[in-house]
Design a protein around this motif. Structure first.
Motif, mmCIF file in Angstrom:
data_model
loop_
_atom_site.group_PDB
_atom_site.id
_atom_site.type_symbol
_atom_site.label_atom_id
_atom_site.label_comp_id
_atom_site.label_asym_id
_atom_site.label_seq_id
_atom_site.Cartn_x
_atom_site.Cartn_y
_atom_site.Cartn_z
ATOM 1 N N VAL A 71 4.631 35.955 27.632
ATOM 2 C CA VAL A 71 3.975 35.719 28.924
ATOM 3 C C VAL A 71 2.893 34.651 28.794
ATOM 4 C CG1 VAL A 71 2.515 36.791 30.683
ATOM 5 C CG2 VAL A 71 4.501 38.017 29.815
ATOM 6 N N LYS A 72 2.107 34.722 27.725
ATOM 7 C CA LYS A 72 1.024 33.755 27.550
ATOM 8 C C LYS A 72 1.563 32.339 27.395
ATOM 9 C CE LYS A 72 -0.981 33.195 23.601
ATOM 10 N NZ LYS A 72 -1.783 33.400 22.368
ATOM 11 N N TRP A 73 2.539 32.166 26.522
ATOM 12 C CA TRP A 73 3.046 30.820 26.279
ATOM 13 C C TRP A 73 3.891 30.310 27.438
ATOM 14 C CZ3 TRP A 73 1.134 27.549 23.048
ATOM 15 C CH2 TRP A 73 0.442 28.017 21.925
ATOM 16 N N THR A 74 4.512 31.201 28.198
ATOM 17 C CA THR A 74 5.231 30.758 29.394
ATOM 18 C C THR A 74 4.253 30.240 30.441
ATOM 19 O OG1 THR A 74 6.966 32.395 28.971
ATOM 20 C CG2 THR A 74 6.859 31.468 31.179
ATOM 21 N N GLY A 75 3.090 30.885 30.549
ATOM 22 C CA GLY A 75 2.063 30.369 31.453
ATOM 23 C C GLY A 75 1.601 28.975 31.066
#
Length: 311
Positions: A71-75
């Motif tokens: 989720v963090k890196w997709t953001g």
């Protein structure tokens, strides 16, 4: 009458053993209770929202940690895609004239703002015209693909965006696979020391026979047979419902005694009648459970064999 008298004695005895009423709910106690279940640091303080991924995975497990990493890196991926792809495309669209929009500044200023004499109304009209122009000019339909710069800018940004997504999917897949492999190498799983058996006969299967059969592969620690106990489970659930009703009737009897100092004749007869019916159901359910426990339940065809050591 004898059964009513017995129930009356049972109800009075249970009433005498009842604990005092619980204290009123406290917000401080509720806060401490909720804090007890939150993840904490070794010193007892709550786990910070800015903790490292290793600390987070220690409390939540590897699966949740990998998901939050995704989720963090997709953001961040979408932030980068907006900077290098969406913003240049908006600029190229705004520079075009596909929708033949009138610019709200300079000589093409809107007539509504120019003709309005009221200062506040002129400001509202001009602001509305600016907002609408910025909205419509950023659409793809306003882009002039006849201009080489706009066409190449769209093509380059779309190509870069597609490449970025492909690289990201490959990288996140390799990262998750590497993390799972690292976890599997450091932890034991159930499949490392246990196996599942299927297709067993329903009435000719014993734990001893399975243990003797699989002892060839190593020392067997335990064998768990899956049996069809649907009837027993149904009776247990029914017994739990009757016990809950039994406790509810006793609590109702206690409240009536506490409120009146003595139960009224009509209420007394009604409660004792309900308690008598519930007690009769409890006894019948207990007899059915004992009979069900004496019957041998058939095997569902599944079993789990656990070995004493990991080979």
């Amino acid at each position: 009458m004898l059964r009513r008298a017995i129930l009356r004695v049972l109800a009075d005895a249970r009433l005498a053993r009842m604990p005092p009423p619980a204290p009123r709910p406290s917000l401080a106690i509720a806060r401490e209770y909720a804090r007890y279940f939150l993840p904490k640091m070794p010193g007892g303080s709550l786990l910070s929202l800015r903790c490292s991924e290793s600390e987070f995975s220690t409390h939540t497990g590897t699966g949740v940690a990998i998901y939050m990493h995704f989720v963090k890196w997709t953001g961040w991926l979408f932030v980068l895609a907006t900077i290098v792809s969406a913003i240049p495309q908006f600029v190229a669209n705004s520079a075009g004239d596909g929708l033949l929009l009138n610019r709200p500044w300079g000589s093409e200023a809107c007539s509504a703002a120019r003709d309005n004499k009221d200062g506040f109304s002129r400001l509202i009209a001009y602001a509305s015209e600016v907002v609408l122009f910025l909205l419509y000019s950023s659409l793809l339909g306003n882009c002039s693909f006849s201009q080489v710069f706009s066409a190449r800018l769209h093509l380059a940004t779309e190509l870069f965006l597609s490449t970025l997504f492909c690289v990201y999917v490959y990288w996140i897949y390799r990262y998750n696979a590497r993390m799972l492999a690292q976890v599997d190498s450091n932890r034991l799983r159930a499949s490392d020391f246990a196996t599942s058996v299927k297709g067993l006969p329903p009435n000719a299967t014993t734990a001893h026979a399975l243990s003797a059969h699989f002892s060839f592969f190593g020392e067997v620690a335990s064998v768990a047979l899956s049996r069809d106990n649907a009837e027993t489970v149904r009776l247990l659930n029914e017994q739990a419902e009757h016990k809950a009703s039994w406790r509810h009737l006793h609590a109702k009897y206690a409240r009536a005694v506490d409120a009146r100092g003595g139960v009224a004749v009509g209420l007394n007869s009604k409660l004792l009648k309900q308690m008598e019916s519930t007690l009769r159901k409890l006894l019948a359910c207990r007899c059915a459970l004992q009979a069900s426990a004496r019957r041998k339940s058939p095997c569902t065809g599944h079993a789990f064999v656990t070995f004493a050591r990991v080979e």
